[in-house]
Design a protein around this motif. Sequence first.
Motif, PDB file in Angstrom:
ATOM      1  N   PHE A   1      35.862  70.108   6.875  1.00 40.36           N
ATOM      2  CA  PHE A   1      36.067  71.190   5.909  1.00 40.36           C
ATOM      3  C   PHE A   1      36.339  70.601   4.527  1.00 40.36           C
ATOM      4  O   PHE A   1      37.497  70.389   4.149  1.00 40.36           O
ATOM      5  CB  PHE A   1      37.241  72.087   6.328  1.00 40.36           C
ATOM      6  N   PRO A   2      35.287  70.300   3.766  1.00 41.43           N
ATOM      7  CA  PRO A   2      35.487  69.755   2.419  1.00 41.43           C
ATOM      8  C   PRO A   2      36.346  70.678   1.572  1.00 41.43           C
ATOM      9  O   PRO A   2      36.162  71.901   1.579  1.00 41.43           O
ATOM     10  CB  PRO A   2      34.063  69.660   1.861  1.00 41.43           C
ATOM     11  N   THR A   3      37.303  70.093   0.848  1.00 44.82           N
ATOM     12  CA  THR A   3      38.207  70.886   0.010  1.00 44.82           C
ATOM     13  C   THR A   3      37.958  70.669  -1.478  1.00 44.82           C
ATOM     14  O   THR A   3      38.641  71.261  -2.308  1.00 44.82           O
ATOM     15  CB  THR A   3      39.678  70.528   0.326  1.00 44.82           C
ATOM     16  N   TYR A   4      36.987  69.824  -1.794  1.00 44.72           N
ATOM     17  CA  TYR A   4      36.719  69.543  -3.196  1.00 44.72           C
ATOM     18  C   TYR A   4      36.205  70.788  -3.908  1.00 44.72           C
ATOM     19  O   TYR A   4      35.287  71.459  -3.455  1.00 44.72           O
ATOM     20  CB  TYR A   4      35.680  68.430  -3.332  1.00 44.72           C
ATOM     21  N   VAL A   5      36.864  71.111  -5.030  1.00 48.96           N
ATOM     22  CA  VAL A   5      36.436  72.236  -5.869  1.00 48.96           C
ATOM     23  C   VAL A   5      36.134  71.678  -7.255  1.00 48.96           C
ATOM     24  O   VAL A   5      37.001  71.082  -7.892  1.00 48.96           O
ATOM     25  CB  VAL A   5      37.533  73.324  -5.969  1.00 48.96           C
ATOM     26  N   GLU A   6      34.914  71.878  -7.710  1.00 44.84           N
ATOM     27  CA  GLU A   6      34.537  71.353  -9.023  1.00 44.84           C
ATOM     28  C   GLU A   6      35.280  72.093 -10.126  1.00 44.84           C
ATOM     29  O   GLU A   6      35.322  73.326 -10.132  1.00 44.84           O
ATOM     30  CB  GLU A   6      33.030  71.485  -9.237  1.00 44.84           C
ATOM     31  N   PRO A   7      35.881  71.375 -11.069  1.00 44.26           N
ATOM     32  CA  PRO A   7      36.565  72.031 -12.194  1.00 44.26           C
ATOM     33  C   PRO A   7      35.554  72.756 -13.087  1.00 44.26           C
ATOM     34  O   PRO A   7      34.337  72.576 -12.957  1.00 44.26           O
ATOM     35  CB  PRO A   7      37.212  70.855 -12.948  1.00 44.26           C
ATOM     36  N   THR A   8      36.068  73.579 -13.991  1.00 47.60           N
ATOM     37  CA  THR A   8      35.198  74.237 -14.966  1.00 47.60           C
ATOM     38  C   THR A   8      34.681  73.192 -15.955  1.00 47.60           C
ATOM     39  O   THR A   8      35.225  72.083 -16.056  1.00 47.60           O
ATOM     40  CB  THR A   8      35.960  75.323 -15.739  1.00 47.60           C
ATOM     41  N   ASN A   9      33.656  73.570 -16.702  1.00 47.71           N
ATOM     42  CA  ASN A   9      33.102  72.648 -17.705  1.00 47.71           C
ATOM     43  C   ASN A   9      34.165  72.198 -18.696  1.00 47.71           C
ATOM     44  O   ASN A   9      34.242  71.021 -19.069  1.00 47.71           O
ATOM     45  CB  ASN A   9      31.948  73.314 -18.459  1.00 47.71           C
TER      46      ASN A   9
ATOM     47  N   TYR B   1      35.224  63.167  -4.343  1.00 52.71           N
ATOM     48  CA  TYR B   1      33.936  63.564  -3.802  1.00 52.71           C
ATOM     49  C   TYR B   1      33.571  62.737  -2.565  1.00 52.71           C
ATOM     50  O   TYR B   1      33.060  63.265  -1.574  1.00 52.71           O
ATOM     51  CB  TYR B   1      32.843  63.426  -4.871  1.00 52.71           C
ATOM     52  N   SER B   2      33.880  61.461  -2.599  1.00 51.36           N
ATOM     53  CA  SER B   2      33.547  60.583  -1.475  1.00 51.36           C
ATOM     54  C   SER B   2      34.421  60.875  -0.258  1.00 51.36           C
ATOM     55  O   SER B   2      33.961  60.758   0.883  1.00 51.36           O
ATOM     56  CB  SER B   2      33.696  59.117  -1.885  1.00 51.36           C
ATOM     57  N   VAL B   3      35.665  61.237  -0.489  1.00 47.19           N
ATOM     58  CA  VAL B   3      36.550  61.633   0.615  1.00 47.19           C
ATOM     59  C   VAL B   3      36.001  62.882   1.302  1.00 47.19           C
ATOM     60  O   VAL B   3      36.001  62.991   2.528  1.00 47.19           O
ATOM     61  CB  VAL B   3      37.985  61.889   0.092  1.00 47.19           C
ATOM     62  N   ASN B   4      35.527  63.833   0.512  1.00 46.36           N
ATOM     63  CA  ASN B   4      35.077  65.113   1.055  1.00 46.36           C
ATOM     64  C   ASN B   4      33.672  65.075   1.638  1.00 46.36           C
ATOM     65  O   ASN B   4      33.365  65.821   2.568  1.00 46.36           O
ATOM     66  CB  ASN B   4      35.154  66.185  -0.031  1.00 46.36           C
ATOM     67  N   TYR B   5      32.820  64.232   1.082  1.00 41.74           N
ATOM     68  CA  TYR B   5      31.425  64.208   1.534  1.00 41.74           C
ATOM     69  C   TYR B   5      31.017  62.819   2.024  1.00 41.74           C
ATOM     70  O   TYR B   5      29.874  62.400   1.872  1.00 41.74           O
ATOM     71  CB  TYR B   5      30.502  64.679   0.402  1.00 41.74           C
ATOM     72  N   GLY B   6      31.955  62.148   2.658  1.00 44.48           N
ATOM     73  CA  GLY B   6      31.760  60.764   3.073  1.00 44.48           C
ATOM     74  C   GLY B   6      30.791  60.553   4.212  1.00 44.48           C
ATOM     75  O   GLY B   6      30.425  59.420   4.496  1.00 44.48           O
ATOM     76  N   GLN B   7      30.380  61.616   4.913  1.00 36.95           N
ATOM     77  CA  GLN B   7      29.404  61.443   5.985  1.00 36.95           C
ATOM     78  C   GLN B   7      27.971  61.482   5.468  1.00 36.95           C
ATOM     79  O   GLN B   7      27.033  61.199   6.213  1.00 36.95           O
ATOM     80  CB  GLN B   7      29.599  62.525   7.060  1.00 36.95           C
ATOM     81  N   ALA B   8      27.801  61.866   4.202  1.00 33.97           N
ATOM     82  CA  ALA B   8      26.461  61.789   3.617  1.00 33.97           C
ATOM     83  C   ALA B   8      26.030  60.324   3.592  1.00 33.97           C
ATOM     84  O   ALA B   8      26.858  59.432   3.393  1.00 33.97           O
ATOM     85  CB  ALA B   8      26.461  62.363   2.200  1.00 33.97           C
ATOM     86  N   PRO B   9      24.744  60.035   3.812  1.00 31.65           N
ATOM     87  CA  PRO B   9      24.300  58.639   3.748  1.00 31.65           C
ATOM     88  C   PRO B   9      24.731  57.994   2.438  1.00 31.65           C
ATOM     89  O   PRO B   9      24.639  58.619   1.372  1.00 31.65           O
ATOM     90  CB  PRO B   9      22.768  58.763   3.833  1.00 31.65           C
ATOM     91  N   LEU B  10      25.213  56.765   2.518  1.00 33.99           N
ATOM     92  CA  LEU B  10      25.781  56.091   1.358  1.00 33.99           C
ATOM     93  C   LEU B  10      24.860  56.095   0.126  1.00 33.99           C
ATOM     94  O   LEU B  10      25.314  56.393  -0.977  1.00 33.99           O
ATOM     95  CB  LEU B  10      26.180  54.663   1.729  1.00 33.99           C
ATOM     96  N   PRO B  11      23.572  55.775   0.276  1.00 32.36           N
ATOM     97  CA  PRO B  11      22.723  55.766  -0.924  1.00 32.36           C
ATOM     98  C   PRO B  11      22.626  57.131  -1.606  1.00 32.36           C
ATOM     99  O   PRO B  11      22.566  57.213  -2.835  1.00 32.36           O
ATOM    100  CB  PRO B  11      21.347  55.349  -0.379  1.00 32.36           C
ATOM    101  N   ILE B  12      22.611  58.197  -0.812  1.00 34.83           N
ATOM    102  CA  ILE B  12      22.540  59.550  -1.379  1.00 34.83           C
ATOM    103  C   ILE B  12      23.839  59.873  -2.105  1.00 34.83           C
ATOM    104  O   ILE B  12      23.846  60.412  -3.216  1.00 34.83           O
ATOM    105  CB  ILE B  12      22.264  60.592  -0.271  1.00 34.83           C
ATOM    106  N   LEU B  13      24.970  59.533  -1.469  1.00 30.02           N
ATOM    107  CA  LEU B  13      26.274  59.795  -2.074  1.00 30.02           C
ATOM    108  C   LEU B  13      26.418  59.035  -3.392  1.00 30.02           C
ATOM    109  O   LEU B  13      26.863  59.588  -4.404  1.00 30.02           O
ATOM    110  CB  LEU B  13      27.379  59.379  -1.100  1.00 30.02           C
ATOM    111  N   VAL B  14      26.028  57.766  -3.402  1.00 33.24           N
ATOM    112  CA  VAL B  14      26.119  56.953  -4.619  1.00 33.24           C
ATOM    113  C   VAL B  14      25.193  57.502  -5.701  1.00 33.24           C
ATOM    114  O   VAL B  14      25.569  57.605  -6.874  1.00 33.24           O
ATOM    115  CB  VAL B  14      25.783  55.482  -4.311  1.00 33.24           C
TER     116      VAL B  14
END
Length: 475
Positions: free
Chosen positions: A132-140, A162-175
């Motif tokens: 359950f990702p909890t990352y919420v993007e701030p406003t501009n 972002y990496s804590v929340n979406y760390g299962q994404a393949p590393l190259p995509i996340l980077v």
Amino acid sequence: MKILVLLLALAYGHALERGRDYEKDKVCKELSALGKDDFRSLSLVLYSRKFPSGTFEQVTQLVKQVVSLTEDCCAEDADPNCYDDRTTALSVLSCASDSPFPEHPGTAECCTREGLERKLCMAALKHPPQEFPTYVEPTNDEICEAFRKDPMEFADKFLYEYSVNYGQAPLPILVSYTKSYLSMVGTCCTSPNPTVCFLKERLQIKHLSLLTTLSNRVCSQYAVYGMEKSRRSHLIKLAQRVPTADLKDVLPLAEDITNILSKCCESTSEDCMATELPEHTVKICDSLSTKNSKFEECCNEKTPMGIFVCTYFMPAAQPPELPAVKLPTSKDVCDSTNTNVMDQYTFELGRRTQIPEVFLSKVLEPTLKSLSECCASEDSTACLNAKGPKLKKELSSFIDKGQELCKDYSENTFTEYKKKLSQQLRAKLPDATSMELADVVNKHSDFASKCCSINSPPLYCDSEIDAEMKNVPKF
């Protein structure tokens, strides 16, 4: 950014390469290729993924130590023992009671070992996926305010969160995504019109953003289920989405997506998921667009990623009227040449019910295990005859309870669902106070929101289903 299997060859490395000189050479080449800043950023992404329960301060402290170690030991005049001595010291520090570094479940066991064995033990430790990702993007405005105040701190915190929340994404995509995002922030927060800039830039990275979040979801499930259960899971979901199809239509698709995840979730190739998923959507449309009107609509989406997203979030269809599925016979189950018998049984169960996949996968595992065990017994027919009625009763009871728990959820908006649930529970619990009823409704609806959809997270729902099944209200 070029990605190699690098830093984790250190004290927490996942590369189980033998030979300290080789490890050092590999890491030093990466430092030289990336430069210190990109090396540090990549370190932050890697360790945030590896230690999702660690605090920002703990992770950045570890990154600081690793970057310092790498710089010092890769210098031309470095002592030949520098790398080995410093990585050993790092592993010793990580085992100290007052360690400044994040801790893994299982660290204590690793700390009973010595030297390379300890490092390899720590390397193998993995946190369960963050379902359950909890990352919420701030406003501009908030983004630019933080960026202008301290660009490096903003970048570090974003990479960490972002990496804590979406760390299962393949590393190259996340980077690739995090780098693109920070580039967008740097461009737009220094532009004359940040709002217009953000709008334009977000459109440019929309595809990459979607690929990152979606691959995180599918790879999280794969990390929990593994190869065989993942294959069964996708077979169930396809059977539920297109119950009018045949096994021969959906089984190759379930196998294909499972093979993609096994290949791409841990891949260091930037193109793996981006290439394989579009090819998978072609197969989906070729096989299923004529079997189901909703699949046909999905296949009219403009992009392959649009098609995949559409099919991924498609709910289970209304099951057709079919006779009850029968347990396979011992002759079928134990025939080594009849490899699809368990798949056929799984498929037939899936297409007959809307019970969420996490429920059906959970109850199917012991059922299929019992069927297989009978094949190893002296008299498989007698074994199945003895176990069969109990298995069918348990399976039917579990499915009925699961349908009760998730009744009305997928057919209604969440507000409508809670309203119906309240009415049903009021009839069931006439003596409950308004507060007691509200508590029951909130608890039940929270469970449904997490575990009653077709793509519910298996790790969380496994224990929640166990708890709910102990006391299921009969509506």
